[in-house]
Design an enzyme around this catalytic site. Structure first.
Site, mmCIF file in Angstrom:
data_model
loop_
_atom_site.group_PDB
_atom_site.id
_atom_site.type_symbol
_atom_site.label_atom_id
_atom_site.label_comp_id
_atom_site.label_asym_id
_atom_site.label_seq_id
_atom_site.Cartn_x
_atom_site.Cartn_y
_atom_site.Cartn_z
ATOM 1 C CB THR A 83 -6.002 1.753 10.404
ATOM 2 O OG1 THR A 83 -5.173 2.351 11.401
ATOM 3 C CG2 THR A 83 -5.509 2.137 9.036
ATOM 4 N NE ARG A 110 -3.513 5.303 16.797
ATOM 5 C CZ ARG A 110 -3.201 4.943 15.569
ATOM 6 N NH1 ARG A 110 -2.852 5.849 14.689
ATOM 7 N NH2 ARG A 110 -3.247 3.690 15.206
ATOM 8 N NE ARG A 170 -8.197 6.397 10.663
ATOM 9 C CZ ARG A 170 -7.094 6.155 11.361
ATOM 10 N NH1 ARG A 170 -7.106 5.261 12.339
ATOM 11 N NH2 ARG A 170 -5.972 6.793 11.079
ATOM 12 C CG ASN A 182 -7.896 6.211 7.248
ATOM 13 O OD1 ASN A 182 -8.606 7.024 7.812
ATOM 14 N ND2 ASN A 182 -7.455 5.106 7.811
ATOM 15 C CG PHE A 211 -0.292 -0.006 2.547
ATOM 16 C CD1 PHE A 211 0.151 1.168 3.140
ATOM 17 C CD2 PHE A 211 -0.106 -1.208 3.216
ATOM 18 C CE1 PHE A 211 0.767 1.152 4.387
ATOM 19 C CE2 PHE A 211 0.503 -1.230 4.471
ATOM 20 C CZ PHE A 211 0.939 -0.050 5.053
ATOM 21 C CD GLU A 243 3.622 10.589 12.770
ATOM 22 O OE1 GLU A 243 3.561 9.471 12.235
ATOM 23 O OE2 GLU A 243 2.727 11.020 13.538
ATOM 24 C CG HIS A 262 -1.142 10.103 10.142
ATOM 25 N ND1 HIS A 262 -0.641 8.826 10.104
ATOM 26 C CD2 HIS A 262 -0.349 10.810 10.992
ATOM 27 C CE1 HIS A 262 0.431 8.767 10.884
ATOM 28 N NE2 HIS A 262 0.625 9.957 11.426
#
Length: 148
Positions: free
Chosen positions: A92, A86, A103, A113, A58, A127, A116
């Site tokens: 996910t 989260r 989601r 999606n 992916f 990040e 993130h």
């Protein structure tokens, strides 16, 4: 203990006009937004961000998607921030994401999606550094308590 979490709203969020809804859910949880940018991600930044997935099936489609349009990069702060973000974000895989999560309510396909979220404090730190300079983060004084 207050920690930080990086989140990124992917191109589909802007196209579907869901930015305000997603931001609102994180704010209503009591998290503090300390960094926000609307941006286009270069192929180089995308490959750095998703480096741990290089070689997976992916990976290339993910880079294509994330660079296909503008994204909203954000930094949130709060107690146990990564865990809370989260939980609000959901699994996910949209088929496994509970209703009421971002989601679970707005995502149909893993390959497209809509959000993130950092998966650990260490990932969040890495990040955040990729997307924000230290001076772009504003750790403002939260005075919400005076309004209640």
């Amino acid at each position: 203990m207050s920690t930080r979490c990086f989140t990124m709203l992917k191109p589909g969020v802007l196209n579907r006009r869901l930015v305000g809804e997603v931001v609102s859910r994180l704010e209503k949880k009591g998290l503090k937004l300390i960094g926000l940018k609307l941006m286009n991600i270069s192929q180089d930044l995308a490959s750095q961000h998703y480096a741990e997935h290089k070689g997976k099936a992916f990976y290339d489609p993910l880079l294509d998607y994330i660079t296909s349009g503008s994204v909203v990069a954000m930094v949130w702060q709060g107690d146990d921030c990564v865990t809370l973000v989260r939980k609000i974000t959901g699994a996910t895989n949209p088929a496994e994401a509970a209703p009421g999560t971002i989601r679970g309510d707005f995502c149909c396909h893993t390959s497209h999606n809509i959000i993130h979220a950092s998966d650990s404090d260490e990932s969040a730190e890495r990040e955040i550094a990729l997307f924000f300079k230290p001076e772009e983060l504003v750790d403002w004084e939260d005075q919400a308590g005076i309004w209640y």
